[in-house]
Design an enzyme around this catalytic site. Structure first.
Site, PDB file in Angstrom:
ATOM      1  N   TYR A   1      13.283 -12.647  12.904  1.00 37.42           N
ATOM      2  CA  TYR A   1      14.475 -11.902  12.521  1.00 37.42           C
ATOM      3  C   TYR A   1      15.081 -11.226  13.740  1.00 37.42           C
ATOM      4  O   TYR A   1      14.365 -10.725  14.597  1.00 37.42           O
ATOM      5  CB  TYR A   1      14.158 -10.763  11.544  1.00 37.42           C
ATOM      6  CG  TYR A   1      13.251 -11.075  10.392  1.00 37.42           C
ATOM      7  CD1 TYR A   1      13.190 -12.343   9.819  1.00 37.42           C
ATOM      8  CD2 TYR A   1      12.460 -10.068   9.847  1.00 37.42           C
ATOM      9  CE1 TYR A   1      12.359 -12.592   8.750  1.00 37.42           C
ATOM     10  CE2 TYR A   1      11.629 -10.309   8.770  1.00 37.42           C
ATOM     11  CZ  TYR A   1      11.570 -11.584   8.229  1.00 37.42           C
ATOM     12  OH  TYR A   1      10.745 -11.809   7.173  1.00 37.42           O
TER      13      TYR A   1
ATOM     14  N   SER B   1       9.655 -11.726  14.648  1.00 37.89           N
ATOM     15  CA  SER B   1      10.740 -10.897  15.154  1.00 37.89           C
ATOM     16  C   SER B   1      11.261 -11.443  16.474  1.00 37.89           C
ATOM     17  O   SER B   1      10.506 -12.077  17.242  1.00 37.89           O
ATOM     18  CB  SER B   1      10.159  -9.496  15.366  1.00 37.89           C
ATOM     19  OG  SER B   1      11.007  -8.735  16.176  1.00 37.89           O
TER      20      SER B   1
ATOM     21  N   THR C   1      11.549  -9.808  18.891  1.00 39.76           N
ATOM     22  CA  THR C   1      10.813  -9.123  19.970  1.00 39.76           C
ATOM     23  C   THR C   1       9.736 -10.019  20.594  1.00 39.76           C
ATOM     24  O   THR C   1       9.170  -9.653  21.613  1.00 39.76           O
ATOM     25  CB  THR C   1      10.119  -7.828  19.494  1.00 39.76           C
ATOM     26  OG1 THR C   1       9.337  -8.156  18.363  1.00 39.76           O
ATOM     27  CG2 THR C   1      11.093  -6.747  19.157  1.00 39.76           C
TER      28      THR C   1
ATOM     29  N   LYS D   1       3.158  -9.401  16.610  1.00 37.06           N
ATOM     30  CA  LYS D   1       3.882 -10.529  15.986  1.00 37.06           C
ATOM     31  C   LYS D   1       3.528 -11.833  16.700  1.00 37.06           C
ATOM     32  O   LYS D   1       3.298 -12.860  16.072  1.00 37.06           O
ATOM     33  CB  LYS D   1       5.398 -10.286  16.063  1.00 37.06           C
ATOM     34  CG  LYS D   1       5.880  -9.135  15.206  1.00 37.06           C
ATOM     35  CD  LYS D   1       5.712  -9.446  13.740  1.00 37.06           C
ATOM     36  CE  LYS D   1       5.966  -8.253  12.852  1.00 37.06           C
ATOM     37  NZ  LYS D   1       5.570  -8.437  11.464  1.00 37.06           N
TER      38      LYS D   1
ATOM     39  N   TYR E   1       4.057  -3.727  19.398  1.00 39.23           N
ATOM     40  CA  TYR E   1       4.553  -4.285  18.136  1.00 39.23           C
ATOM     41  C   TYR E   1       4.867  -5.786  18.297  1.00 39.23           C
ATOM     42  O   TYR E   1       4.437  -6.621  17.490  1.00 39.23           O
ATOM     43  CB  TYR E   1       5.801  -3.512  17.687  1.00 39.23           C
ATOM     44  CG  TYR E   1       6.571  -4.188  16.592  1.00 39.23           C
ATOM     45  CD1 TYR E   1       6.044  -4.278  15.302  1.00 39.23           C
ATOM     46  CD2 TYR E   1       7.811  -4.780  16.842  1.00 39.23           C
ATOM     47  CE1 TYR E   1       6.746  -4.929  14.292  1.00 39.23           C
ATOM     48  CE2 TYR E   1       8.520  -5.422  15.843  1.00 39.23           C
ATOM     49  CZ  TYR E   1       7.985  -5.497  14.574  1.00 39.23           C
ATOM     50  OH  TYR E   1       8.678  -6.142  13.580  1.00 39.23           O
TER      51      TYR E   1
ATOM     52  N   ASN F   1       4.880   2.824   3.648  1.00 41.62           N
ATOM     53  CA  ASN F   1       6.247   3.027   4.148  1.00 41.62           C
ATOM     54  C   ASN F   1       7.299   2.680   3.090  1.00 41.62           C
ATOM     55  O   ASN F   1       8.396   2.234   3.427  1.00 41.62           O
ATOM     56  CB  ASN F   1       6.478   2.194   5.415  1.00 41.62           C
ATOM     57  CG  ASN F   1       7.692   2.679   6.200  1.00 41.62           C
ATOM     58  OD1 ASN F   1       7.936   3.882   6.288  1.00 41.62           O
ATOM     59  ND2 ASN F   1       8.468   1.756   6.745  1.00 41.62           N
TER      60      ASN F   1
ATOM     61  N   GLY G   1      12.713   0.475  27.692  1.00 37.91           N
ATOM     62  CA  GLY G   1      12.316  -0.765  27.010  1.00 37.91           C
ATOM     63  C   GLY G   1      13.471  -1.549  26.418  1.00 37.91           C
ATOM     64  O   GLY G   1      13.292  -2.694  25.981  1.00 37.91           O
ATOM     65  N   ASP G   2      14.688  -0.961  26.347  1.00 37.89           N
ATOM     66  CA  ASP G   2      15.825  -1.691  25.769  1.00 37.89           C
ATOM     67  C   ASP G   2      16.324  -2.782  26.722  1.00 37.89           C
ATOM     68  O   ASP G   2      16.341  -2.588  27.940  1.00 37.89           O
ATOM     69  CB  ASP G   2      16.997  -0.742  25.498  1.00 37.89           C
ATOM     70  CG  ASP G   2      16.905  -0.090  24.127  1.00 37.89           C
ATOM     71  OD1 ASP G   2      15.993  -0.449  23.351  1.00 37.89           O
ATOM     72  OD2 ASP G   2      17.740   0.791  23.840  1.00 37.89           O
TER      73      ASP G   2
ATOM     74  N   ASN H   1       0.829  -1.217   0.000  1.00 38.09           N
ATOM     75  CA  ASN H   1       0.000   0.000   0.000  1.00 38.09           C
ATOM     76  C   ASN H   1       0.863   1.266   0.000  1.00 38.09           C
ATOM     77  O   ASN H   1       0.332   2.371   0.073  1.00 38.09           O
ATOM     78  CB  ASN H   1      -0.984   0.012   1.191  1.00 38.09           C
ATOM     79  CG  ASN H   1      -0.269   0.121   2.535  1.00 38.09           C
ATOM     80  OD1 ASN H   1       0.952   0.231   2.608  1.00 38.09           O
ATOM     81  ND2 ASN H   1      -1.062   0.099   3.603  1.00 38.09           N
TER      82      ASN H   1
END
Ligand code: NAD
Ligand code: UDP
Length: 340
Positions: A179, A127, A129, A155, A151, A38, A296-297, A35
């Site tokens: 990933y 991911s 994450t 996932k 996010y 991005n 958050g890291d 779309n």
């Protein structure tokens, strides 16, 4: 033998475009659906230029059932590689409904369309994450899943939907690919990561500092329990990541099976290691200052990539110097000689 046709959602995006090139080079037919929220349409020509092959591009949205119906009705699709999604962690925290709607509802619409047209082979971009912070930082596929942001939740939810689909219908072949930190660009300099505005991620930020577009890098914390105090991550060259998709697809088709695999190098590197590698390879200076930790890291996150090697013989080949060199070529070419 007729060529297999692969639908790539999010095909003009960063990972989609590099994967498209490798699929074309391996003689697959490629249809890109995007779309353009991005990415830019000229990526299609760039992919064609690198590969010397034609690509079909459809500007459309995975949440648009009518569009999906037409895509599957009009094309003999053998498999789908599903990259389309929103991926900015901070944005997900402030706009959760937009993230769940795009990433989760959008994926569900896609899977429903696939089911209706009997297309049941899928690779999904997951991911690292999805893993919880286990305090160690090395993740294998059986590590506990416990995403800590919206996010990552999207996932995790899509993974769960896919596990349930497989459990209900064994004729689905699903590849869940987790990933780690994709970086770098195609060695031609024609395609690469093109973030809007100020980058959130380390490598594109470093590239913009080296080019003078940004004054300095903020290094988020040097008091982590790591050798130089900065965070450790598993940076993987985009070419290796794209190759991981081809190998996964081949493996799934050949063995008629589903897989869940990490795609990483297994080699953690610190923020400062990446900065110094970039400076050394490009002979540009990357001024930085140490700032506070980013909320958050985690200190350390890298893959145990052994399953992908055992199953399908895939392992990453590129080192961080090559990642830096290709990022820099893309950063400079995209501004200067790149006219198609
Ligand atoms: P990207 O933003 O460059 O590419 C995603 C593409 O999807 C974009 O071109 C965008 O326009 C398109 N898109 C978004 N929503 C869409 C929709 N509803 N319908 C159609 N197209 C849509 O991102 P990327 O880095 O190439 O990431 C691809 C996938 O891999 C994403 O799902 C991302 O979450 C996942 N992933 C990325 C990373 C990373 O660090 N780049 C890490 C892990 C997972
Ligand atoms: N980082 C940094 N400055 C930046 C961006 C990132 O110091 O401007 C650090 C971040 O704290 C982490 C690493 O670089 O340790 C990788 O961050 P990135 O956002 O690229 O990926 P993440 O692993 O968070 O998904």
């Amino acid at each position: 033998m007729t060529k297999k046709t692969i639908l790539i959602t999010g095909g003009t995006g960063y990972i989609g475009s590099h994967t498209a090139v490798q699929l074309l080079e391996a003689d697959y037919q490629v249809i890109m659906l995007d779309n353009l929220s991005n990415s830019k349409a000229d990526v299609v020509q760039r992919v064609e230029k690198i590969s010397g092959k034609k690509v079909s591009f459809i500007q459309g949205d995975i949440r648009d059932d009518q569009c999906l119906h037409q895509v599957f009705q009009n094309n003999p699709i053998d498999a789908v590689i599903h990259f389309a999604g929103l991926k900015a962690v901070g944005e997900g925290q402030s706009q959760p409904m937009r993230y769940y709607e795009n990433n989760v509802s959008g994926s569900l619409s896609l899977f429903q369309a696939m089911q209706s047209f009997g297309v049941k082979t899928l690779l999904f971009s997951s991911s690292a994450t999805v893993y919880g912070d286990d305090g160690v930082g090395k993740y294998h596929e059986q590590s506990a899943l416990s995403p800590s942001n919206v996010y990552g939740q999207t996932k995790y939810m899509v993974e769960q939907i896919l596990r349930d689909i497989q459990a209900s219908d064994a004729s689905w072949r699903v590849g869940i690919l987790r990933y780690f930190n994709p970086v770098g660009a195609h060695p031609s300099g024609y395609i690469g990561e093109d973030p809007n505005g100020i980058p959130n991620n380390l490598m594109p930020y470093i590239a913009k500092v080296a080019s003078g577009e940004l004054t300095h890098l903020n290094v988020f914390g040097n008091d982590y329990p790591t050798p130089d105090g900065t965070g450790l991550r598993d940076y993987i060259h985009i070419q290796d990541l794209a190759a991981g998709h081809l190998e996964s697809l081949r493996y799934m088709l050949e063995k008629n099976t589903s897989i869940t695999v990490n795609l990483g190098t297994g080699q953690p590197h610190s923020v400062l290691e990446l900065v110094h590698a970039f400076e050394q390879v490009t002979e540009q200076s990357v001024p930085y200052q140490i700032t506070q930790r980013r909320a958050g890291d985690v200190a350390i996150c890298y893959a145990d990539p052994s399953l992908a090697k055992t199953l399908m013989g895939w392992q990453a080949k590129y080192n961080i110097q090559q990642m830096c060199a290709d990022t820099w070529r893309w950063q400079t070419y995209s501004k200067t000689i790149l006219k198609i």
